[in-house]
Write an enzyme that holds these catalytic residues in place. Structure first.
Site, PDB file in Angstrom:
ATOM      1  N   SER A  86       9.704  49.278  82.126  1.00  0.00           N
ATOM      2  CA  SER A  86       8.626  49.436  83.110  1.00  0.00           C
ATOM      3  C   SER A  86       8.639  48.436  84.254  1.00  0.00           C
ATOM      4  O   SER A  86       8.070  48.708  85.308  1.00  0.00           O
ATOM      5  CB  SER A  86       7.273  49.392  82.390  1.00  0.00           C
ATOM      6  OG  SER A  86       7.152  48.197  81.647  1.00  0.00           O
ATOM      7  N   GLU A 142      -8.937  46.156  91.109  1.00  0.00           N
ATOM      8  CA  GLU A 142      -9.103  44.950  90.309  1.00  0.00           C
ATOM      9  C   GLU A 142      -7.738  44.599  89.757  1.00  0.00           C
ATOM     10  O   GLU A 142      -6.860  45.459  89.645  1.00  0.00           O
ATOM     11  CB  GLU A 142     -10.084  45.194  89.168  1.00  0.00           C
ATOM     12  CG  GLU A 142      -9.492  45.878  87.947  1.00  0.00           C
ATOM     13  CD  GLU A 142      -8.946  47.268  88.210  1.00  0.00           C
ATOM     14  OE1 GLU A 142      -9.560  48.000  89.004  1.00  0.00           O
ATOM     15  OE2 GLU A 142      -7.897  47.616  87.641  1.00  0.00           O
ATOM     16  N   LYS A 154       3.970  50.473  88.505  1.00  0.00           N
ATOM     17  CA  LYS A 154       2.595  50.582  89.017  1.00  0.00           C
ATOM     18  C   LYS A 154       2.535  51.163  90.423  1.00  0.00           C
ATOM     19  O   LYS A 154       1.560  51.793  90.801  1.00  0.00           O
ATOM     20  CB  LYS A 154       1.914  49.219  88.987  1.00  0.00           C
ATOM     21  CG  LYS A 154       1.529  48.799  87.586  1.00  0.00           C
ATOM     22  CD  LYS A 154       0.558  47.646  87.600  1.00  0.00           C
ATOM     23  CE  LYS A 154       0.061  47.345  86.204  1.00  0.00           C
ATOM     24  NZ  LYS A 154       1.087  46.627  85.394  1.00  0.00           N
TER      25      LYS A 154
HETATM   26  C1  LIG Z   1       0.993  46.519  84.025  1.00  0.00           C
HETATM   27  C2  LIG Z   1       2.281  46.674  83.339  1.00  0.00           C
HETATM   28  C3  LIG Z   1       2.395  47.350  82.103  1.00  0.00           C
HETATM   29  C4  LIG Z   1       1.210  47.863  81.337  1.00  0.00           C
HETATM   30  O1  LIG Z   1       0.483  48.866  81.953  1.00  0.00           O
HETATM   31  P1  LIG Z   1       0.552  50.374  81.447  1.00  0.00           P
HETATM   32  O2  LIG Z   1      -0.562  51.013  82.174  1.00  0.00           O
HETATM   33  O3  LIG Z   1       0.348  50.358  79.965  1.00  0.00           O
HETATM   34  O4  LIG Z   1       1.884  50.904  81.820  1.00  0.00           O
HETATM   35  C5  LIG Z   1       3.650  47.525  81.555  1.00  0.00           C
HETATM   36  N1  LIG Z   1       4.754  47.042  82.164  1.00  0.00           N
HETATM   37  C6  LIG Z   1       4.693  46.386  83.338  1.00  0.00           C
HETATM   38  C7  LIG Z   1       5.954  45.879  83.943  1.00  0.00           C
HETATM   39  C8  LIG Z   1       3.459  46.177  83.968  1.00  0.00           C
HETATM   40  O5  LIG Z   1       3.405  45.510  85.131  1.00  0.00           O
END
Ligand SMILES: *Cc1c(COP(=O)(O)O)cnc(C)c1O
Length: 389
Positions: free
Chosen positions: A374, A106, A84
């Protein structure tokens, strides 16, 4: 129409917001054409976010799931622990360039709030984060983190006191204070130009991973897999591979919650239908009369009743395929990666890890698969402890 992905995307907004998105689009186009913006952003990504993130050849995981090779793109090692931050720092830099000294955001689980607060602290911007009071109660450590980083957290008492109510309040603030204020959106969702802009900022993931995969494999991966909430990490790693349709499949993994048949899930593509949410036409979870349905996922980051419009188009065209994995499967993915590779993943990408055995069943073992990891799992330890008990 502007900002369209086939029949999806667009700007479904009240007239009062049109000047704000027009100003944002113009500023974004201008910034992207300016080499000094790219240079400054590149410097922050390198020296503050910690890019490039590594690509890990996960051989014990690959053996466990029966695939030739699994490569992990390590967004868990980016500053603040997830992807993010890539978009937060890009948007905060744009806000500053636009002369906005105040940023509103938000947050649901607090991850986007923390990334926004950190980027605003770095660039000397005032940061106000709207958060449902129910979410504030569930995510106390992140509320404290945001405050430590100098942000003001405003509790939202309306509706279900969760993410969609916080979005409504943030939009209200933006409309009221548009001259001084930038709205920092957390995923590749919302009205144009957000889905395009967030994709572009997150595409650094795919650009790096494509080069790293070529060095490691001597060819492109056969498949790229990512979890899909709003869809920003997935579109970020997919984008540069979209033209490689002859060699590389794209696969998004949504939150199947307690199972699609139960209705308690957050799988907007697999279990949803076409509609309009937060200013964009896309796949959403709605009732027969068009009200937004309640969602459920063990991972707060995937718990959103819509998806970015570009994913809706990739699904419709067949360029990418989308599946859903349940809470229980995600927990298995969580422990599997921890034990085979010494990496505790966030529950969101644990859905993608859990999908690997299904990929082998569908396509066979002779595959090199690139997975977007992610984020890291520290934030989820309490949830997992509760679920495994
Ligand atoms: C917020 C988040 C997501 C989901 O958000 P996307 O916009 O779909 O990427 C995925 N993995 C992690 C670690 C997150 O914090």
């Amino acid at each position: 129409m502007k900002g369209r992905f086939g029949e999806f995307g667009g700007q479904y907004l009240p007239e009062t917001l049109m000047p704000a998105v027009a100003e944002l689009e113009a500023a974004y186009v201008e910034a992207r054409a300016d080499p000094s913006f790219e240079r400054e952003l590149g410097g922050l990504l390198r020296d503050w976010v910690g890019r490039p993130t590594p690509l890990t050849d996960a051989s014990r995981l690959a053996a466990a799931v029966g695939l030739r090779r699994v490569l992990l793109k390590r967004e868990d090692l980016a500053h603040t622990g997830a992807h993010k931050i890539n978009s937060a720092v890009g948007q905060a830099l744009l806000a500053k360039r636009m002369g906005k000294h105040r940023v509103v955001a938000e947050t649901g689980a607090g991850q986007h709030g923390v990334a926004s607060a950190a980027a605003c602290a770095l660039l000397g911007l005032e940061c106000i984060v709207y958060m449902g009071t129910e979410d504030m109660r569930r995510q106390e450590p992140n509320v404290f983190r945001m405050k430590l980083l100098g942000a003001e957290v405003r509790g939202v008492e309306s509706g279900t006191k969760t993410l969609k109510d916080a979005v409504n309040e943030a939009i209200r603030d933006w409309v009221t204070n548009v001259r001084s204020t930038y709205y920092l959106l957390g995923s590749a969702i919302g009205p144009h130009p957000y889905p395009t802009m967030v994709r572009d900022f997150q595409s650094v993931i795919g650009r790096e991973a494509r080069g790293q995969s070529l060095s490691l494999l001597g060819k492109l991966p056969d498949m790229v897999v990512a979890c899909v909430g709003g869809g920003s990490n997935a579109i970020g790693i997919f984008a540069v591979f979209i033209p490689d349709s002859a060699t590389t499949r794209l696969r998004g993994v949504e939150a199947g919650g307690k199972g699609i048949a139960t209705g308690e899930h957050a799988a907007s593509i697999v279990g949803g239908s076409v509609g309009v949410l937060h200013g964009t036409r896309t796949m959403i979870l709605q009732t027969d009369d068009g009200q937004i349905r309640g969602t459920h996922s063990i991972s707060a980051g995937l718990d959103y009743p819509g998806v970015g419009p570009e994913h809706a188009q990739l699904a419709q065209s067949g360029r990418a395929e989308y599946v859903a994995r349940t809470d229980a499967e995600a927990l298995e993915g969580f422990t599997l990666l921890s034990r085979t590779e010494g990496i505790i993943p966030a529950l969101e990408p644990a859905h993608a890890i859990a999908d690997l055995t299904h990929i082998r069943e569908a396509y066979g073992a002779e595959l090199d698969v690139l997975v977007c990891l992610s984020g890291r799992g520290d934030k989820d330890l309490e949830t997992v402890m509760g679920a495994l008990a």
